[in-house]
Design an enzyme around this catalytic site. Structure first.
Site, PDB file in Angstrom:
ATOM      1  N   GLY A  11       1.128  -0.994   0.361  1.00  0.00           N
ATOM      2  CA  GLY A  11      -0.137   0.236   0.292  1.00  0.00           C
ATOM      3  C   GLY A  11       0.695   0.960   0.415  1.00  0.00           C
ATOM      4  O   GLY A  11       1.820   1.010   0.646  1.00  0.00           O
ATOM      5  N   ARG A  78       0.686  -4.864  -5.029  1.00  0.00           N
ATOM      6  CA  ARG A  78       1.130  -6.250  -3.830  1.00  0.00           C
ATOM      7  C   ARG A  78       1.134  -7.044  -4.725  1.00  0.00           C
ATOM      8  O   ARG A  78       0.183  -8.187  -6.082  1.00  0.00           O
ATOM      9  CB  ARG A  78      -0.100  -6.295  -3.579  1.00  0.00           C
ATOM     10  N   ASP A 109       5.695  -4.808   5.781  1.00  0.00           N
ATOM     11  CA  ASP A 109       5.801  -6.365   6.442  1.00  0.00           C
ATOM     12  C   ASP A 109       5.987  -7.571   5.524  1.00  0.00           C
ATOM     13  O   ASP A 109       6.977  -8.022   4.776  1.00  0.00           O
ATOM     14  CB  ASP A 109       4.963  -7.627   7.837  1.00  0.00           C
ATOM     15  N   THR A 131       4.337   2.730   5.676  1.00  0.00           N
ATOM     16  CA  THR A 131       3.198   2.290   5.714  1.00  0.00           C
ATOM     17  C   THR A 131       2.453   3.047   6.670  1.00  0.00           C
ATOM     18  O   THR A 131       3.078   3.441   7.466  1.00  0.00           O
ATOM     19  CB  THR A 131       2.822   0.702   5.416  1.00  0.00           C
ATOM     20  N   ASP A 133      -0.586   1.955   8.090  1.00  0.00           N
ATOM     21  CA  ASP A 133      -0.987   1.795   9.815  1.00  0.00           C
ATOM     22  C   ASP A 133       0.089   1.639  10.959  1.00  0.00           C
ATOM     23  O   ASP A 133      -0.294   1.730  11.791  1.00  0.00           O
ATOM     24  CB  ASP A 133      -1.049  -0.010   9.486  1.00  0.00           C
ATOM     25  N   ASP A 135       1.849  -0.899  12.006  1.00  0.00           N
ATOM     26  CA  ASP A 135       2.274  -1.924  12.656  1.00  0.00           C
ATOM     27  C   ASP A 135       3.511  -2.765  12.389  1.00  0.00           C
ATOM     28  O   ASP A 135       3.229  -3.839  12.217  1.00  0.00           O
ATOM     29  CB  ASP A 135       0.818  -2.501  11.852  1.00  0.00           C
ATOM     30  N   ARG A 177      -6.628  -2.728   9.425  1.00  0.00           N
ATOM     31  CA  ARG A 177      -6.840  -3.748   8.943  1.00  0.00           C
ATOM     32  C   ARG A 177      -6.706  -5.348  10.383  1.00  0.00           C
ATOM     33  O   ARG A 177      -7.348  -5.404  10.804  1.00  0.00           O
ATOM     34  CB  ARG A 177      -6.575  -4.807   7.652  1.00  0.00           C
TER      35      ARG A 177
HETATM   36  O1  F6P Z   1      -1.328   0.274   3.513  1.00  0.00           O
HETATM   37  C1  F6P Z   1      -2.024  -0.404   4.273  1.00  0.00           C
HETATM   38  C2  F6P Z   1      -3.565  -0.019   4.134  1.00  0.00           C
HETATM   39  O2  F6P Z   1      -3.872   0.904   4.295  1.00  0.00           O
HETATM   40  C3  F6P Z   1      -4.337  -0.715   5.526  1.00  0.00           C
HETATM   41  O3  F6P Z   1      -4.465  -0.192   6.599  1.00  0.00           O
HETATM   42  C4  F6P Z   1      -5.609  -0.868   4.111  1.00  0.00           C
HETATM   43  O4  F6P Z   1      -6.067  -2.362   5.167  1.00  0.00           O
HETATM   44  C5  F6P Z   1      -5.334  -2.215   3.089  1.00  0.00           C
HETATM   45  O5  F6P Z   1      -3.905  -1.500   3.211  1.00  0.00           O
HETATM   46  C6  F6P Z   1      -5.380  -1.948   1.985  1.00  0.00           C
HETATM   47  O6  F6P Z   1      -5.362  -2.039   1.010  1.00  0.00           O
HETATM   48  P1  F6P Z   1      -5.590  -1.659  -0.512  1.00  0.00           P
HETATM   49  O7  F6P Z   1      -4.781  -1.146  -1.240  1.00  0.00           O
HETATM   50  O8  F6P Z   1      -5.244  -3.418  -0.710  1.00  0.00           O
HETATM   51  O9  F6P Z   1      -7.498  -1.728  -0.514  1.00  0.00           O
END
Ligand code: F6P
Length: 350
Positions: A11, A78, A109, A131, A133, A135, A177
């Site tokens: 992300g 991803r 991660d 990120t 998050d 996290d 998440r």
């Molecule tokens: O980058 C982390 C995050 O923003 C999380 O908080 C969220 O759950 C996820 O990515 C959403 O990712 P995507 O872009 O795959 O919808």
């Protein structure tokens, strides 16, 4: 090393551009050339065969006018295929063909797992935590967290004004998440009455009681902040609540959503309750000054590690000092639950 590569993966996070800019300019300062790969691991797998759009040679100019921009100009993706060792070997082959001797990856991660795999296969890598998050246990802050937090706060302040005017409760869902750090910090910064996160159990009944308590004590509105993954720690028997309340008979209980939760809270508390999902608004936007500075510091530190033939490590920050840790001690280690912040939200909301 004479040539290194940089990429962003997973992300996007505000501040990634500041980090790439820093990597490029610090590398050039150290007489190294830099190749920027696009779309994370997909770019290194050279998947744009038709358009030849997988990488570019970076110059000082390539990173001009980027430090203040959100997203990542190198783009991101991803790439689940990258768990496959054959894909990892292919990437190493591609990097070596281009004369690249080391790689700096910016991401979370999943990105670090990939970097660790490449490093274990003999290709030097360094990670920068990017990120929203926050996290990762080993670092106080990840790149993008501060910007996302500020964006979420600004949005919630706006929701509060309209909620207060209409004497409503507002349930606001923020990103996260598996990690409640955005929700917890946002709740504290916005003076929210309640916060729900994936790491701590919560019940619908206790929030409804909190809304009722607020009304009895003259509060015109209630702000409830929820992390998107917080339904995982919901302890209430939703089916029973819906059966016992005639106005909720139409609510299907198999998948909970924030708008269903708002309807249940309204029925149980008696205060009109609306749901707002902030979503990707938190991930976009110009990085905060803090994230621009952090990205700049992380980028230079990462280059210096590769320059000094140190790899297999991620850069981080603790007590405002830059640190580096082996990937093997970082991956899969989530940020511990900050119970003291949760407690503070509840104490200050009364
Ligand atoms: O980058 C982390 C995050 O923003 C999380 O908080 C969220 O759950 C996820 O990515 C959403 O990712 P995507 O872009 O795959 O919808």
């Amino acid at each position: 090393m004479q040539r290194i590569a940089v990429m962003t993966s997973g992300g996007d996070a505000p501040g990634m551009n500041a980090a790439v800019r820093s990597v490029v300019r610090a590398a050039i300062h150290n007489d190294m050339s830099v190749i920027g790969f696009k779309r994370g691991y997909n770019g290194m797998l050279m998947r744009s065969r038709d358009t030849h759009d997988d990488f570019e040679i970076m110059t000082r100019k390539s990173v001009s006018d980027k430090i203040h921009r959100g997203g990542t100009f190198l783009m991101t993706a991803r790439c689940t295929d990258f768990l496959d060792v054959e894909c990892q070997k292919q990437v190493i082959k591609n990097l070596r063909l281009l004369g690249i001797e080391g790689l700096i990856g910016i991401g979370g991660d999943g990105t670090f797992r990939g970097l660790n795999a490449l490093n274990e296969l003999g290709f030097p890598t360094v990670g920068i935590p990017g990120t929203i998050d926050n996290d990762m246990e080993y670092t106080d802050y990840t790149l993008g967290f501060d910007s996302a937090l500020n964006t979420a706060c600004e949005c919630i302040d706006r929701v509060r004004e309209t909620s207060d005017s209409h004497e409503r409760a507002s349930l606001i869902t923020v990103m996260g998440r598996n990690c409640g750090d955005i929700a917890l910090h946002t709740a504290l910064a916005c003076g929210a009455e309640y916060v729900m996160i994936p790491e701590a159990p919560w019940s619908i009944e206790s929030i409804a009681n909190r809304i009722k308590w607020g009304m009895l004590n003259g509060k015109r509105s209630t702000i409830i902040v929820m992390a998107e993954g917080a339904f995982a720690s919901l302890t209430s028997n939703v089916e029973k609540i819906c059966r016992e309340n005639e106005s909720l008979h139409g609510i299907i209980n198999d998948t909970m959503t924030s708008s269903k939760l708002a309807a249940i809270l309204e029925a149980l508390s008696g205060q009109e309750t609306r749901s707002t999902i902030l979503g990707y608004i938190q991930r976009g936007g110009s990085p905060s000054a803090q994230d621009r500075i952090l990205g700049s510091r992380f980028g230079e530190y990462a280059v210096n590690l590769l320059r000094d033939d140190i790899s297999g490590r991620a850069v981080g920050i603790r007590d405002n000092k830059l640190i580096d840790m082996p990937f093997s001690e970082i991956v899969g280690q989530p940020q511990p639950f900050r119970a003291e912040l949760m407690h503070l939200v509840s104490v200050l909301a009364r």
